[in-house]
Design an enzyme around this catalytic site. Structure first.
Site, PDB file in Angstrom:
ATOM      1  N   ASP A 119     -37.327 -18.653 -48.274  1.00 60.42           N
ATOM      2  CA  ASP A 119     -37.386 -17.344 -47.627  1.00 60.42           C
ATOM      3  C   ASP A 119     -38.357 -17.401 -46.455  1.00 60.42           C
ATOM      4  OD1 ASP A 119     -36.289 -14.455 -48.768  1.00 60.42           O
ATOM      5  OD2 ASP A 119     -37.989 -14.234 -47.387  1.00 60.42           O
ATOM      6  N   ASP A 154     -37.133 -21.101 -42.474  1.00 56.40           N
ATOM      7  CA  ASP A 154     -36.394 -20.423 -41.415  1.00 56.40           C
ATOM      8  C   ASP A 154     -35.078 -21.161 -41.249  1.00 56.40           C
ATOM      9  OD1 ASP A 154     -35.353 -19.300 -39.147  1.00 56.40           O
ATOM     10  OD2 ASP A 154     -37.029 -19.802 -37.831  1.00 56.40           O
ATOM     11  N   SER A 193     -19.247 -11.186 -46.666  1.00 56.19           N
ATOM     12  CA  SER A 193     -19.385  -9.731 -46.714  1.00 56.19           C
ATOM     13  C   SER A 193     -18.012  -9.104 -46.586  1.00 56.19           C
ATOM     14  CB  SER A 193     -20.275  -9.251 -45.561  1.00 56.19           C
ATOM     15  OG  SER A 193     -20.189  -7.848 -45.391  1.00 56.19           O
ATOM     16  N   TYR A 228     -21.574  -9.375 -36.827  1.00 55.84           N
ATOM     17  CA  TYR A 228     -21.721  -9.586 -38.262  1.00 55.84           C
ATOM     18  C   TYR A 228     -20.375  -9.954 -38.888  1.00 55.84           C
ATOM     19  CZ  TYR A 228     -23.522  -8.728 -42.996  1.00 55.84           C
ATOM     20  OH  TYR A 228     -23.922  -8.873 -44.307  1.00 55.84           O
ATOM     21  N   LYS A 252     -19.669 -13.544 -40.752  1.00 61.24           N
ATOM     22  CA  LYS A 252     -19.267 -13.612 -42.154  1.00 61.24           C
ATOM     23  C   LYS A 252     -17.835 -14.126 -42.310  1.00 61.24           C
ATOM     24  CE  LYS A 252     -23.097 -12.175 -44.051  1.00 61.24           C
ATOM     25  NZ  LYS A 252     -23.911 -13.094 -44.868  1.00 61.24           N
TER      26      LYS A 252
END
Length: 259
Positions: A37, A58, A152, A165, A169
């Site tokens: 993370d 990262d 997503s 986005y 995805k």
């Protein structure tokens, strides 16, 4: 794949939301987990809470990802499970006209590229490193490892302002079968989960009324998804050795509206 203390896992974006739910589920089975993370504070807290190893990471950086995998493997050994939850997005229309001035603005290309780099390239960067590590191991019950990526509902039902986005995805969905085929000779499986509306930290600004309204949009059950719903699917995809090259919608049968 069996899930016990003999198995190690890496979860990217594991300090919160779907990632943290996954970490907790894996740890409950005894699996050794490394949390990747960006956030040092929440990452250390999550690691302490779950008995995991925190590796600041990262996913936009080769060096950072390489260092995180090295730290994880030094602590837990070579991972047999990779779960990629790290990602994010923005909400910018492709082009829009200002209602007051009539000025026309376009989606800045650098902001579009950033979303693809974070989600698609970031996922692929972790997949390649993990695959190389898994390939050094002897198979267990015929397989060397399993990878589970996160797409997503926006990949297929993108709403207004989600061009970047949705593209990012959709690319994760699109590369799932190809990567599974690439790694099939090595006994490494690859699947993707395509979540719908989930109650994650991204929803932190939403009021209880807004969350209730969002949940009511879901045909059944009429609620937002929970992190443990996602984590349960991760466990099944890890355990079921015949699941490979698939993208599974996890969304209560919702199909997103334009806005």
């Amino acid at each position: 794949m069996k899930l016990d203390a003999s198995i190690s896992a890496v979860v990217t974006g594991g300090a919160s939301g779907l990632g943290l739910g996954t970490v907790k589920a894996l740890r409950a089975k005894g699996v050794k987990v490394a949390i990747f993370d960006m956030n040092d504070e929440t990452g250390k807290l999550a690691a302490e809470e779950t008995g995991s190893v925190f590796c600041q990471c990262d996913v936009l950086s080769d060096d950072s990802v390489d260092a995180a995998f090295a730290k994880a493997r030094e602590a837990n050994g070579q991972e047999r499970i990779l779960v990629c939850c790290a990602g994010g997005g923005n909400a910018i229309p492709t082009a829009r006209r200002d209602k007051k001035t009539g000025e026309i603005n376009i989606f800045p290309s650098d902001k579009f590229e950033w979303v693809l780099k974070l989600n698609t390239v970031g996922t692929f960067r972790c997949v390649t490193r993990s695959a190389a590590g898994m390939m050094t191991q002897e198979p267990i019950d015929g397989e060397r490892g399993v990878m589970i990526n996160t797409a997503s509902a926006a990949a297929t039902d993108g709403q207004m302002g989600q061009a970047a986005y949705s593209a990012a995805k959709a690319a994760i969905v699109g590369m799932t079968l190809t990567i599974a085929r690439d790694l099939s000779r090595e006994g490494i499986r690859v699947n993707t989960i395509q979540p719908g509306i989930f109650d994650t930290p991204a929803m932190a600004r939403a009021t209880p009324e807004m969350k209730q309204a969002l949940g009511a949009m879901v045909p059944f059950p009429p609620r937002m998804g929970h992190a443990d719903d996602y984590a349960s699917m991760v466990l099944e995809l890890a355990r079921n050795s015949y699941m490979n090259g698939e993208t599974i919608r996890l969304d209560g049968a919702i199909r997103m509206q334009p806005r």
